[in-house]
Design a protein around this motif. Structure first.
Motif, PDB file in Angstrom:
ATOM      1  N   PHE A 114       0.830  -1.201   0.000  1.00 11.63           N
ATOM      2  CA  PHE A 114       0.000   0.000   0.000  1.00 11.63           C
ATOM      3  C   PHE A 114       0.868   1.256   0.000  1.00 11.63           C
ATOM      4  O   PHE A 114       0.632   2.190  -0.760  1.00 11.63           O
ATOM      5  CB  PHE A 114      -0.943   0.011   1.212  1.00 11.63           C
ATOM      6  CG  PHE A 114      -1.699   1.297   1.353  1.00 11.63           C
ATOM      7  CD1 PHE A 114      -2.856   1.513   0.635  1.00 11.63           C
ATOM      8  CD2 PHE A 114      -1.231   2.300   2.186  1.00 11.63           C
ATOM      9  CE1 PHE A 114      -3.545   2.712   0.738  1.00 11.63           C
ATOM     10  CE2 PHE A 114      -1.911   3.497   2.303  1.00 11.63           C
ATOM     11  CZ  PHE A 114      -3.076   3.704   1.578  1.00 11.63           C
ATOM     12  N   VAL A 115       1.879   1.270   0.853  1.00  9.95           N
ATOM     13  CA  VAL A 115       2.764   2.439   0.955  1.00  9.95           C
ATOM     14  C   VAL A 115       3.494   2.667  -0.367  1.00  9.95           C
ATOM     15  O   VAL A 115       3.608   3.799  -0.832  1.00  9.95           O
ATOM     16  CB  VAL A 115       3.752   2.274   2.130  1.00  9.95           C
ATOM     17  CG1 VAL A 115       4.843   3.331   2.090  1.00  9.95           C
ATOM     18  CG2 VAL A 115       3.003   2.334   3.448  1.00  9.95           C
ATOM     19  N   VAL A 116       3.992   1.596  -0.976  1.00 11.14           N
ATOM     20  CA  VAL A 116       4.690   1.729  -2.265  1.00 11.14           C
ATOM     21  C   VAL A 116       3.747   2.302  -3.318  1.00 11.14           C
ATOM     22  O   VAL A 116       4.106   3.234  -4.047  1.00 11.14           O
ATOM     23  CB  VAL A 116       5.276   0.369  -2.708  1.00 11.14           C
ATOM     24  CG1 VAL A 116       5.739   0.420  -4.163  1.00 11.14           C
ATOM     25  CG2 VAL A 116       6.430  -0.031  -1.808  1.00 11.14           C
ATOM     26  N   GLY A 117       2.531   1.766  -3.404  1.00 13.75           N
ATOM     27  CA  GLY A 117       1.557   2.294  -4.355  1.00 13.75           C
ATOM     28  C   GLY A 117       1.222   3.749  -4.091  1.00 13.75           C
ATOM     29  O   GLY A 117       1.124   4.564  -5.015  1.00 13.75           O
ATOM     30  N   HIS A 118       1.076   4.092  -2.811  1.00 11.64           N
ATOM     31  CA  HIS A 118       0.774   5.477  -2.434  1.00 11.64           C
ATOM     32  C   HIS A 118       1.941   6.398  -2.782  1.00 11.64           C
ATOM     33  O   HIS A 118       1.744   7.510  -3.279  1.00 11.64           O
ATOM     34  CB  HIS A 118       0.443   5.529  -0.943  1.00 11.64           C
ATOM     35  CG  HIS A 118      -0.183   6.805  -0.510  1.00 11.64           C
ATOM     36  ND1 HIS A 118      -0.053   7.298   0.755  1.00 11.64           N
ATOM     37  CD2 HIS A 118      -0.949   7.712  -1.167  1.00 11.64           C
ATOM     38  CE1 HIS A 118      -0.704   8.442   0.861  1.00 11.64           C
ATOM     39  NE2 HIS A 118      -1.252   8.712  -0.292  1.00 11.64           N
ATOM     40  N   MET A 119       3.162   5.938  -2.525  1.00  8.64           N
ATOM     41  CA  MET A 119       4.337   6.751  -2.857  1.00  8.64           C
ATOM     42  C   MET A 119       4.468   6.950  -4.368  1.00  8.64           C
ATOM     43  O   MET A 119       4.824   8.039  -4.817  1.00  8.64           O
ATOM     44  CB  MET A 119       5.614   6.108  -2.306  1.00  8.64           C
ATOM     45  CG  MET A 119       5.766   6.219  -0.818  1.00  8.64           C
ATOM     46  SD  MET A 119       7.297   5.411  -0.297  1.00  8.64           S
ATOM     47  CE  MET A 119       7.502   6.117   1.307  1.00  8.64           C
ATOM     48  N   LEU A 124       3.926  10.473  -9.040  1.00 11.11           N
ATOM     49  CA  LEU A 124       3.365  10.761 -10.364  1.00 11.11           C
ATOM     50  C   LEU A 124       2.468  11.991 -10.375  1.00 11.11           C
ATOM     51  O   LEU A 124       2.448  12.736 -11.352  1.00 11.11           O
ATOM     52  CB  LEU A 124       2.585   9.545 -10.877  1.00 11.11           C
ATOM     53  CG  LEU A 124       3.412   8.296 -11.168  1.00 11.11           C
ATOM     54  CD1 LEU A 124       2.497   7.123 -11.516  1.00 11.11           C
ATOM     55  CD2 LEU A 124       4.421   8.549 -12.282  1.00 11.11           C
ATOM     56  N   THR A 125       1.708  12.223  -9.297  1.00 10.62           N
ATOM     57  CA  THR A 125       0.767  13.341  -9.292  1.00 10.62           C
ATOM     58  C   THR A 125       1.352  14.626  -8.718  1.00 10.62           C
ATOM     59  O   THR A 125       0.995  15.713  -9.159  1.00 10.62           O
ATOM     60  CB  THR A 125      -0.510  12.988  -8.498  1.00 10.62           C
ATOM     61  OG1 THR A 125      -0.148  12.633  -7.174  1.00 10.62           O
ATOM     62  CG2 THR A 125      -1.267  11.876  -9.173  1.00 10.62           C
ATOM     63  N   GLU A 126       2.240  14.500  -7.744  1.00  6.24           N
ATOM     64  CA  GLU A 126       2.758  15.695  -7.071  1.00  6.24           C
ATOM     65  C   GLU A 126       4.266  15.845  -7.177  1.00  6.24           C
ATOM     66  O   GLU A 126       4.824  16.826  -6.695  1.00  6.24           O
ATOM     67  CB  GLU A 126       2.354  15.671  -5.588  1.00  6.24           C
ATOM     68  CG  GLU A 126       0.854  15.630  -5.369  1.00  6.24           C
ATOM     69  CD  GLU A 126       0.497  15.468  -3.909  1.00  6.24           C
ATOM     70  OE1 GLU A 126       1.373  15.621  -3.044  1.00  6.24           O
ATOM     71  OE2 GLU A 126      -0.686  15.186  -3.635  1.00  6.24           O
ATOM     72  N   GLY A 127       4.932  14.874  -7.731  1.00  4.77           N
ATOM     73  CA  GLY A 127       6.401  14.934  -7.827  1.00  4.77           C
ATOM     74  C   GLY A 127       7.081  14.755  -6.482  1.00  4.77           C
ATOM     75  O   GLY A 127       8.244  15.132  -6.317  1.00  4.77           O
TER      76      GLY A 127
END
Length: 182
Positions: A114-119, A124-127
Motif C-alpha cells: 500500500f505504501v509503495v503504491g501510495h508513494m 506521479l501526481t505531485e512529484g
C-alpha cells in the motif's frame, strides 16, 4: 540435502513468492484505487452517488507505520512465545505460532505494498520524493517475522533436542529486550 531441509526450503520459497505477489498486488491496487478516487473527484463530484462519498486520498501512511509500536511489540511477544513453546510440547501451539508469523509477514507486506503504491501515486501526481528511510522499523519487523516464520519457527527448532531448552531460555529473555531495542 535431507527431505526435511528440502521441505523447509520449499516452504521459505513459497512464502517469498506469496510475499512478492502480495507486495505487487497491493502496490498496483493502491495505485489504481487512488487514481480512481482522483478521477471521481475531478469528473464525478456532481453525480448523486459519487458526490455523497468523501473522495479524498488516504492519509500519509509512512509516518503512521514508522511511529507505530504494534509490530515491534508483537514481534517481542512472539519471540517470548516461541521460547515458551519450545519448553512445552504442544503441536497446536507450534502451528499457531507458525501461522501467526506467516500471517503477520503477509499483512506487513500488504501494508508495505500500500505504501509503495501510495508513494508512486504521490510521485506521479505531485512529484513527491520517494523516501523509504522512515520505514526502517517496518522493514525490520518484516524481516523479523520472516525469520520467525521460517528458520526460527518452533517446528524448525524442535529437532535441536535438549539444546532447544537453551534456545528457549534465550528467546524468553530476548523478547523483553526487543521492546527496549525496537
Amino acid at each position: 540435502m535431507t527431505d526435511k531441509a528440502a521441505v523447509v526450503s520449499q516452504d521459505i520459497i513459497d512464502l517469498l513468492k506469496v510475499l512478492a505477489a502480495t507486495l505487487v498486488t497491493f502496490a498496483a491496487s493502491t495505485l489504481v484505487m487512488l487514481y480512481v478516487i482522483y478521477l471521481l473527484a475531478q469528473y464525478g463530484a456532481n453525480l448523486p452517488m459519487i458526490g455523497a462519498v468523501p473522495l479524498s486520498a488516504p492519509p500519509e501512511m509512512v509516518p503512521l507505520l514508522a511511529r507505530n509500536q504494534i509490530l515491534p511489540t508483537l514481534a517481542a511477544v512472539h519471540v517470548t512465545a516461541t521460547g515458551l513453546a519450545l519448553v512445552l510440547n504442544a503441536h497446536t501451539i507450534d502451528m499457531a505460532l507458525l501461522i501467526t508469523a506467516k500471517a503477520v509477514t503477509v499483512v506487513v507486506t500488504a501494508l508495505l505494498g500500500f505504501v509503495v503504491g501510495h508513494m508512486i501515486y504521490l510521485q506521479l501526481t505531485e512529484g513527491a520524493a520517494i523516501q523509504l528511510g522512515p520505514l526502517s522499523p517496518v522493514f525490520i519487523a518484516l524481516l523479523g517475522f520472516l525469520v520467525l516464520s521460517s528458520w526460527l519457527s518452533v517446528p524448525n527448532l524442535r529437532p535441536l533436542g535438549n539444546l532447544r531448552f537453551i534456545v528457549a531460555a534465550g528467546m524468553i529473555l530476548l523478547g523483553p529486550l526487543l521492546l527496549v531495542w525496537l
